[in-house]
Design a protein around this motif. Structure first.
Motif, PDB file in Angstrom:
ATOM      1  N   MET A   1       0.839  -1.182   0.000  1.00  0.00           N
ATOM      2  CA  MET A   1       0.000   0.000   0.000  1.00  0.00           C
ATOM      3  C   MET A   1       0.882   1.242   0.000  1.00  0.00           C
ATOM      4  O   MET A   1       1.798   1.362   0.796  1.00  0.00           O
ATOM      5  N   GLN A   2       0.597   2.154  -0.888  1.00  0.00           N
ATOM      6  CA  GLN A   2       1.399   3.360  -0.988  1.00  0.00           C
ATOM      7  C   GLN A   2       0.741   4.511  -0.244  1.00  0.00           C
ATOM      8  O   GLN A   2      -0.478   4.643  -0.233  1.00  0.00           O
ATOM      9  N   ASN A   3       1.591   5.326   0.354  1.00  0.00           N
ATOM     10  CA  ASN A   3       1.126   6.507   1.043  1.00  0.00           C
ATOM     11  C   ASN A   3       0.794   7.576  -0.006  1.00  0.00           C
ATOM     12  O   ASN A   3       1.646   7.955  -0.813  1.00  0.00           O
ATOM     13  N   GLN A   4      -0.431   8.065  -0.012  1.00  0.00           N
ATOM     14  CA  GLN A   4      -0.870   9.037  -1.012  1.00  0.00           C
ATOM     15  C   GLN A   4      -0.119  10.355  -0.906  1.00  0.00           C
ATOM     16  O   GLN A   4       0.072  11.056  -1.907  1.00  0.00           O
ATOM     17  N   LYS A   5       0.332  10.711   0.298  1.00  0.00           N
ATOM     18  CA  LYS A   5       1.089  11.946   0.488  1.00  0.00           C
ATOM     19  C   LYS A   5       2.406  11.888  -0.290  1.00  0.00           C
ATOM     20  O   LYS A   5       2.783  12.848  -0.957  1.00  0.00           O
ATOM     21  N   ILE A   6       3.070  10.741  -0.236  1.00  0.00           N
ATOM     22  CA  ILE A   6       4.337  10.575  -0.941  1.00  0.00           C
ATOM     23  C   ILE A   6       4.112  10.565  -2.450  1.00  0.00           C
ATOM     24  O   ILE A   6       4.867  11.178  -3.205  1.00  0.00           O
ATOM     25  N   VAL A   7       3.076   9.890  -2.892  1.00  0.00           N
ATOM     26  CA  VAL A   7       2.751   9.841  -4.320  1.00  0.00           C
ATOM     27  C   VAL A   7       2.484  11.250  -4.841  1.00  0.00           C
ATOM     28  O   VAL A   7       2.951  11.622  -5.929  1.00  0.00           O
ATOM     29  N   LYS A   8       1.771  12.045  -4.066  1.00  0.00           N
ATOM     30  CA  LYS A   8       1.456  13.421  -4.460  1.00  0.00           C
ATOM     31  C   LYS A   8       2.727  14.263  -4.561  1.00  0.00           C
ATOM     32  O   LYS A   8       2.885  15.061  -5.493  1.00  0.00           O
ATOM     33  N   ILE A   9       3.652  14.087  -3.625  1.00  0.00           N
ATOM     34  CA  ILE A   9       4.923  14.821  -3.656  1.00  0.00           C
ATOM     35  C   ILE A   9       5.690  14.481  -4.926  1.00  0.00           C
ATOM     36  O   ILE A   9       6.213  15.369  -5.606  1.00  0.00           O
ATOM     37  N   ILE A  10       5.757  13.195  -5.256  1.00  0.00           N
ATOM     38  CA  ILE A  10       6.488  12.755  -6.447  1.00  0.00           C
ATOM     39  C   ILE A  10       5.841  13.301  -7.721  1.00  0.00           C
ATOM     40  O   ILE A  10       6.537  13.736  -8.644  1.00  0.00           O
ATOM     41  N   GLU A  11       4.526  13.334  -7.767  1.00  0.00           N
ATOM     42  CA  GLU A  11       3.828  13.863  -8.940  1.00  0.00           C
ATOM     43  C   GLU A  11       4.094  15.353  -9.135  1.00  0.00           C
ATOM     44  O   GLU A  11       4.120  15.838 -10.263  1.00  0.00           O
TER      45      GLU A  11
END
Length: 50
Positions: A1-11
């Motif tokens: 499961m990926q943390n959405q906060k980290i995914v948003k930062i990368i995007e």
């Protein structure tokens, strides 16, 4: 499961993505996600220690 906060930062890196990828590989992280996960956990630990 990926943390959405980290995914948003990368995007949202845009022009800094290459820089952050080089930095992550230089520090020995397998992926950009692992790098940001570690970075955020260190920041949280510093806040908790204060």
């Amino acid at each position: 499961m990926q943390n959405q906060k980290i995914v948003k930062i990368i995007e949202n890196l845009k022009g800094r993505r290459n820089y952050e990828e080089k930095r992550a590989s230089k520090l020995g992280f397998a992926s950009l996600y692992d790098y940001f996960e570690d970075k955020i956990s260190k920041k949280q630990k510093a806040i908790e220690d204060e």
